[in-house]
Design an enzyme around this catalytic site. Structure first.
Site, PDB file in Angstrom:
ATOM      1  N   GLU A  54       0.822  -1.185   0.170  1.00 51.43           N
ATOM      2  CA  GLU A  54       0.098  -0.071   0.162  1.00 51.43           C
ATOM      3  C   GLU A  54       0.939   1.435  -0.056  1.00 51.43           C
ATOM      4  OE1 GLU A  54      -3.598   1.741   2.913  1.00 51.43           O
ATOM      5  OE2 GLU A  54      -2.224   0.169   3.621  1.00 51.43           O
ATOM      6  N   LYS A 123      -9.114   2.295  -2.240  1.00 49.57           N
ATOM      7  CA  LYS A 123      -9.250   2.076  -0.967  1.00 49.57           C
ATOM      8  C   LYS A 123     -10.923   2.253  -0.535  1.00 49.57           C
ATOM      9  CE  LYS A 123      -7.074   1.138   3.706  1.00 49.57           C
ATOM     10  NZ  LYS A 123      -5.829   1.769   4.412  1.00 49.57           N
ATOM     11  N   CYS A 179      -5.596  -2.989   2.410  1.00 51.07           N
ATOM     12  CA  CYS A 179      -5.386  -2.968   3.671  1.00 51.07           C
ATOM     13  C   CYS A 179      -6.446  -3.177   4.731  1.00 51.07           C
ATOM     14  CB  CYS A 179      -4.434  -1.954   4.081  1.00 51.07           C
ATOM     15  SG  CYS A 179      -3.664  -2.050   5.667  1.00 51.07           S
TER      16      CYS A 179
END
Length: 680
Positions: A54, A123, A179
């Site tokens: 990430e 994300k 994540c």
């Protein structure tokens, strides 16, 4: 054809790397250099898909620098440079970067292949608790569907509704999340899997605290099981800012709950881990699991909401080896702790099954034929355990040895020693006179003095032994305990009806021959019985596997494996045919890689050097042909009429009431043709 056989793509395998480059805080040029070095290394190792952490192009722990336009522009410049570099690289690259769009900054995964920007995935869930402050800098990706973005000179798809699918490598379909998405109650990867993705990728930063590595591993394993997918995970590693946090660079690849590969934690330099993921196996697993497809329907068929981004991956077939752990013994774990647990559970499942059957019938005795071979030995051990748990005297176990024309003194001695050591009721009935009478009644050539040892000669003996057991059970109010194992049932190596095929209850029917050997070793090692019993068990383990139906001495002693093949190969074939439905050529490919080199790969505990064998491709192909003929053409009618017995392990049941249902009048034609056409 030969070149295609040795190529992993011909067998539904995709090579994946999970990477943790060494980053430099707020230095995109340096971070790109580290990324490219790994990408080139992946290219040299024929990797198809490479995952990076990430925000790896900027570094993750840079706080308000994410809102500095100079940094964001430099990141975009480096993405453009990476696009140019990727033109000569084979792998698909998934890199993490802060990306500007419509007055917002998104925490994104940028997917690149051969100079093309395939898509940008933002994300969905931004952590904003404890040490995390992502909402200070980033906009959430939730709701970004059907959008596009201009980035690094190209226009491409933007949103959380993207799946990437290869045109020319079957089942190479992947989804990307980032994540915290993984820690959410509704991970985006779940929807991606329901929409058809077989590889789920997670770019993560994920600072390390005590115990978190185990948490990540559990999540990766569980998501790969639940979604029937591969889960590829990459966490930030060396070089990240340690102002308030620390990083361990944990990268892993899981498939159906099994970890295929992982990196060393706390590295000082860049690293990556590589594994060949069996995407074909994943697709087949979904096909045979209605629950997964019910979940697709319950979610409203997510594939209708996802955009499928196609890319080409054309490459001539080439032998790149196999980067994947393949168990030589799929029924027997290599890990000693796992093997110990599996043996404990197996032994107790069998004992509990027998206990319930005895309680349900109200019968407190069993009859069992004890030959001095592995199968009857283990069944007798299970019976002794069950009777001990029920607080019934072991004298209620009625053990019989039935010497015939070819019974050796060695096995007969072991049978008696075992029965005496376990303090069961032991008797001997010589079946030779009755067998001679039956052969004479049949006008068999042997009765006239000819040395004819055909199937009738063998089955007269096998049938008499079982006939005696049933009549003895009638006479003494007992149940006949079966001893025939899974491997024999798969190969049809049992006498149908009045023979070792039949019993009142069979505790061994779900156990492969290779596992039974280790179970007997476990019984010795775990001290289930006394020293005298263990000594006899060691002698039985060292005995050549033989039905002892045809007279012979020394090297001429009748060998089961010479007739039907090495059990270690046939159990391998059995597992992959019935558990996953793989094509024969793929099974041959996997078996060849598992067995071609004694020195390569792990061996189960207790397999000393003298017991370790290797097989070349021609051996693998020959015995697989034998397996296919016997399994599909010759022996299904026997499996269609099996007695009851407990299922013990996944891939270990051929009962018509359990894992395997098939027509008794089928044939092996298409399997044999596929093998012949595709294996050199």
């Amino acid at each position: 054809m030969s070149a295609a056989f040795y190529d992993i793509h011909s067998h539904g395998l995709v090579r994946i790397a999970s990477c943790t480059p060494r980053v430099e805080v707020g230095n995109p040029a340096r971070n790109l250099q580290q990324t490219v070095e790994l990408a080139r290394l992946g290219h040299e190792q024929h990797v198809d898909l490479m995952l990076f952490p990430e925000l790896g192009l900027s570094a993750y722990a840079i706080d308000d620098l994410f809102l500095q336009d100079a940094l964001l522009q430099r990141v975009e410049d480096e993405i453009k440079s990476l696009l140019q570099t990727s033109e000569t690289l084979h792998p698909v690259l998934i890199v993490g970067a802060p990306v500007r769009r419509s007055g917002r900054v998104y925490n994104c995964a940028v997917v690149i292949h051969r100079g093309q920007l395939l898509g940008v995935v933002p994300k969905s869930f931004l952590p904003n608790y404890r040490e995390y402050y992502e909402k200070r800098w980033f906009a959430a990706g939730v709701g970004t569907e059907g959008l596009a973005i201009e980035l690094a000179g190209q226009t491409t798809a933007f949103g959380v509704d993207l799946i990437f699918a290869c045109r020319d490598v079957g089942d190479f379909i992947f989804h990307v999340e980032i994540c915290e998405d993984f820690w959410a109650a509704t991970p985006p990867s779940t929807q991606g899997a329901l929409a058809g993705a077989l590889i789920l990728c997670n770019l993560s930063a994920s600072n390390i605290v005590v115990g978190k590595a185990d948490e990540r591993a559990v999540l990766c394993a569980s998501q790969s099981v639940r979604c029937q997918a591969a889960y590829v995970y990459s966490a930030a590693g060396p070089g990240e800012s340690t102002t308030d946090l620390a990083w361990d660079g944990q990268a892993s690849i899981h498939e159906l709950g099994m970890q295929l590969a992982c990196t060393e934690r706390f590295p000082l330099d860049s690293q990556m881990t590589i594994a060949d993921v069996d995407v074909e196996r994943l697709r087949l697993e979904r096909m045979r699991t209605p629950t997964f497809n019910d979940a697709v329907a319950a979610a409203g068929h997510p594939e209708r909401r996802f955009r499928r981004i196609a890319f080409s991956h054309a490459r001539s077939p080439v032998d790149v080896g196999l980067k994947r752990p393949i168990d030589r013994f799929p029924f027997v774990p290599d890990d000693p702790a796992r093997l110990d647990r599996d043996c404990y559970e197996t032994f107790n499942i069998q004992a509990q099954g027998l206990i319930k059957r005895l309680q349900a019938t109200g019968i407190a005795k069993i009859t069992i034929g004890v030959s001095g071979g592995l199968d009857s030995t283990h069944a007798l051990l299970v019976a002794a355990k069950a009777f001990d748990l029920m607080r019934l005297p072991r004298s209620n176990i009625l053990g019989f040895t039935f010497p015939g024309f070819a019974t050796s003194e060695h096995t007969k001695k072991n049978a008696w020693a075992l029965m005496r050591a376990l303090n069961i009721t032991a008797e001997e009935i010589d079946i030779t006179p009755m067998a001679k009478q039956m052969l004479a009644d049949l006008k068999h050539p042997y009765a006239a003095g000819e040395q004819v040892f055909d199937v009738t000669f063998e089955n007269v003996q096998a049938g008499l032994r079982t006939d005696y057991l049933f009549r003895l059970a009638n006479q003494r109010n007992a149940l006949v305990l079966g001893t025939s194992d899974l491997s024999e049932l798969a190969l049809g190596w049992c006498t149908y009806g009045v023979g070792d095929h039949m019993s009142h209850y069979n505790v061994n029917g779900s156990l492969a021959k290779t596992m039974i050997q280790h179970l007997v070793r476990w019984v010795i090692g775990s001290g289930q019985f006394d020293a005298g019993t263990s000594q006899t068990l060691r002698s039985i383990l060292e005995t050549k596997i033989s039905p002892e139906l045809v007279p012979g001495k020394g090297a001429a002693l009748q060998s089961t494996e010479a007739k039907i093949g090495p059990y270690e190969l046939q159990d391998f074939n059995l597992y992959y045919i019935t558990r996953f439905g793989l094509r024969p050529s793929k099974i041959a490919f996997l078996a060849w890689h598992a067995w071609k080199d004694v020195a390569h790969g792990a061996w189960p505990e207790g397999m000393i050097e003298g017991m370790r064998r290797s097989y070349q491709l021609q051996d693998v192909k020959h015995w697989l042909q034998v397996f296919l003929r016997r399994f599909f053409t010759l022996s299904q009618f026997k499996r269609s009429a099996l007695p009851n017995g407990p299922k013990v392990m996944s891939g270990g049941n051929l009962s018509p009431r359990g894992d395997w249902r098939a027509p008794s009048d089928g044939n092996a034609t298409i399997w044999l043709e596929e093998l012949e056409q595709n294996v050199p």
